[in-house]
Design a protein around this motif. Structure first.
Motif, PDB file in Angstrom:
ATOM      1  N   ALA A 133      57.506 -14.312 -46.246  1.00 37.09           N
ATOM      2  CA  ALA A 133      57.003 -15.158 -45.168  1.00 37.09           C
ATOM      3  C   ALA A 133      57.613 -16.559 -45.256  1.00 37.09           C
ATOM      4  O   ALA A 133      57.949 -17.032 -46.341  1.00 37.09           O
ATOM      5  N   LYS A 134      57.715 -17.191 -44.095  1.00 38.46           N
ATOM      6  CA  LYS A 134      58.256 -18.550 -43.985  1.00 38.46           C
ATOM      7  C   LYS A 134      57.149 -19.498 -43.562  1.00 38.46           C
ATOM      8  O   LYS A 134      56.389 -19.214 -42.627  1.00 38.46           O
ATOM      9  N   CYS A 135      57.050 -20.630 -44.248  1.00 37.94           N
ATOM     10  CA  CYS A 135      56.044 -21.639 -43.898  1.00 37.94           C
ATOM     11  C   CYS A 135      56.492 -22.371 -42.634  1.00 37.94           C
ATOM     12  O   CYS A 135      57.535 -23.019 -42.621  1.00 37.94           O
ATOM     13  N   LEU A 136      55.708 -22.262 -41.571  1.00 42.12           N
ATOM     14  CA  LEU A 136      56.035 -22.904 -40.298  1.00 42.12           C
ATOM     15  C   LEU A 136      55.380 -24.264 -40.152  1.00 42.12           C
ATOM     16  O   LEU A 136      55.877 -25.120 -39.427  1.00 42.12           O
ATOM     17  N   TRP A 137      54.233 -24.451 -40.802  1.00 40.34           N
ATOM     18  CA  TRP A 137      53.547 -25.745 -40.732  1.00 40.34           C
ATOM     19  C   TRP A 137      52.654 -25.905 -41.952  1.00 40.34           C
ATOM     20  O   TRP A 137      52.263 -24.942 -42.588  1.00 40.34           O
ATOM     21  N   SER A 138      52.364 -27.148 -42.270  1.00 46.15           N
ATOM     22  CA  SER A 138      51.488 -27.468 -43.400  1.00 46.15           C
ATOM     23  C   SER A 138      50.789 -28.789 -43.090  1.00 46.15           C
ATOM     24  O   SER A 138      51.412 -29.714 -42.574  1.00 46.15           O
ATOM     25  N   THR A 139      49.506 -28.854 -43.405  1.00 41.56           N
ATOM     26  CA  THR A 139      48.731 -30.047 -43.102  1.00 41.56           C
ATOM     27  C   THR A 139      47.558 -30.155 -44.070  1.00 41.56           C
ATOM     28  O   THR A 139      47.228 -29.195 -44.771  1.00 41.56           O
ATOM     29  N   ASN A 140      46.916 -31.309 -44.091  1.00 42.62           N
ATOM     30  CA  ASN A 140      45.714 -31.472 -44.898  1.00 42.62           C
ATOM     31  C   ASN A 140      44.597 -30.616 -44.336  1.00 42.62           C
ATOM     32  O   ASN A 140      44.459 -30.474 -43.126  1.00 42.62           O
ATOM     33  N   GLY A 155      51.601 -12.993 -39.102  1.00 44.49           N
ATOM     34  CA  GLY A 155      51.503 -14.213 -39.878  1.00 44.49           C
ATOM     35  C   GLY A 155      50.181 -14.375 -40.582  1.00 44.49           C
ATOM     36  O   GLY A 155      49.239 -13.630 -40.340  1.00 44.49           O
ATOM     37  N   ILE A 156      50.144 -15.380 -41.483  1.00 43.68           N
ATOM     38  CA  ILE A 156      48.922 -15.682 -42.227  1.00 43.68           C
ATOM     39  C   ILE A 156      48.740 -17.190 -42.312  1.00 43.68           C
ATOM     40  O   ILE A 156      49.690 -17.959 -42.204  1.00 43.68           O
ATOM     41  N   LYS A 157      47.504 -17.576 -42.507  1.00 47.16           N
ATOM     42  CA  LYS A 157      47.163 -18.971 -42.782  1.00 47.16           C
ATOM     43  C   LYS A 157      46.558 -19.007 -44.182  1.00 47.16           C
ATOM     44  O   LYS A 157      45.650 -18.230 -44.487  1.00 47.16           O
ATOM     45  N   LEU A 158      47.102 -19.887 -45.016  1.00 42.40           N
ATOM     46  CA  LEU A 158      46.607 -20.046 -46.377  1.00 42.40           C
ATOM     47  C   LEU A 158      45.972 -21.408 -46.552  1.00 42.40           C
ATOM     48  O   LEU A 158      46.367 -22.380 -45.914  1.00 42.40           O
ATOM     49  N   VAL A 159      45.007 -21.484 -47.458  1.00 41.64           N
ATOM     50  CA  VAL A 159      44.506 -22.753 -47.947  1.00 41.64           C
ATOM     51  C   VAL A 159      44.962 -22.824 -49.403  1.00 41.64           C
ATOM     52  O   VAL A 159      44.867 -21.843 -50.142  1.00 41.64           O
ATOM     53  N   SER A 160      45.525 -23.973 -49.786  1.00 37.23           N
ATOM     54  CA  SER A 160      46.096 -24.098 -51.122  1.00 37.23           C
ATOM     55  C   SER A 160      45.751 -25.450 -51.733  1.00 37.23           C
ATOM     56  O   SER A 160      45.343 -26.375 -51.037  1.00 37.23           O
ATOM     57  N   LYS A 161      45.936 -25.537 -53.045  1.00 34.28           N
ATOM     58  CA  LYS A 161      45.663 -26.794 -53.746  1.00 34.28           C
ATOM     59  C   LYS A 161      46.816 -27.774 -53.622  1.00 34.28           C
ATOM     60  O   LYS A 161      46.632 -28.970 -53.791  1.00 34.28           O
ATOM     61  N   LEU A 162      48.013 -27.267 -53.351  1.00 31.69           N
ATOM     62  CA  LEU A 162      49.205 -28.103 -53.219  1.00 31.69           C
ATOM     63  C   LEU A 162      49.829 -27.918 -51.846  1.00 31.69           C
ATOM     64  O   LEU A 162      49.741 -26.835 -51.262  1.00 31.69           O
ATOM     65  N   PRO A 163      50.493 -28.942 -51.312  1.00 30.76           N
ATOM     66  CA  PRO A 163      51.175 -28.762 -50.025  1.00 30.76           C
ATOM     67  C   PRO A 163      52.336 -27.781 -50.182  1.00 30.76           C
ATOM     68  O   PRO A 163      52.970 -27.709 -51.237  1.00 30.76           O
ATOM     69  N   ILE A 164      52.599 -27.022 -49.140  1.00 29.52           N
ATOM     70  CA  ILE A 164      53.698 -26.059 -49.143  1.00 29.52           C
ATOM     71  C   ILE A 164      54.771 -26.587 -48.198  1.00 29.52           C
ATOM     72  O   ILE A 164      54.471 -26.910 -47.042  1.00 29.52           O
ATOM     73  N   PRO A 165      56.002 -26.715 -48.669  1.00 26.17           N
ATOM     74  CA  PRO A 165      57.055 -27.284 -47.830  1.00 26.17           C
ATOM     75  C   PRO A 165      57.322 -26.455 -46.572  1.00 26.17           C
ATOM     76  O   PRO A 165      57.508 -25.240 -46.650  1.00 26.17           O
ATOM     77  N   VAL A 166      57.337 -27.130 -45.426  1.00 19.96           N
ATOM     78  CA  VAL A 166      57.652 -26.466 -44.162  1.00 19.96           C
ATOM     79  C   VAL A 166      59.094 -25.978 -44.234  1.00 19.96           C
ATOM     80  O   VAL A 166      59.979 -26.671 -44.719  1.00 19.96           O
TER      81      VAL A 166
END
Length: 116
Positions: free
Chosen positions: A73-80, A38-49
């Motif tokens: 890859a599948k987004c498992l979580w997203s937060t500020n 897996g990977i962790k990204l930082v982005s300018k927009l929220p990514i839908p779980v």
């Protein structure tokens, strides 16, 4: 999920590698840390779980013959993020990695990971 539950220690990289959505060719975010699962990204927009993405990671010059790495890859979580202008998202690689992709991810972790 606790670190020991993941089974693999996440490694922060010395580069924030760019990750693009293959379907839209838009920058999805930058890699903050990764494992071979897996990977962790930082982005300018929220990514839908729950969203599944075909991704392209731009590799740093001078480390690998390949310029890009392709995976799903599948987004498992997203937060500020701690910076309110950004969002963090955790992705699980959804398909088994071929040998080349796995070797490149291991090379990124080994060569570009912080020793923490």
């Amino acid at each position: 999920m606790a670190e020991e539950d993941r089974g693999l220690k996440r490694r922060h990289l010395i580069f924030y590698l760019e990750v693009y959505d293959e379907n839209t060719n838009e920058l999805l975010g930058h890699v903050v840390d990764l494992t071979t699962r897996g990977i962790k990204l930082v982005s300018k927009l929220p990514i839908p779980v729950g969203s599944v993405h075909k991704l392209r990671m731009e590799l740093p010059e001078g480390y690998f013959e390949e310029k890009t790495l392709h995976f799903e890859a599948k987004c498992l979580w997203s937060t500020n993020d701690v910076n309110p202008d950004f969002f963090d998202a955790g992705f699980e690689l959804t398909k088994g990695l071929d040998r080349m992709t796995r070797d490149i991810l291991l090379g990124l972790i080994d060569q570009l990971g912080f020793n923490d």
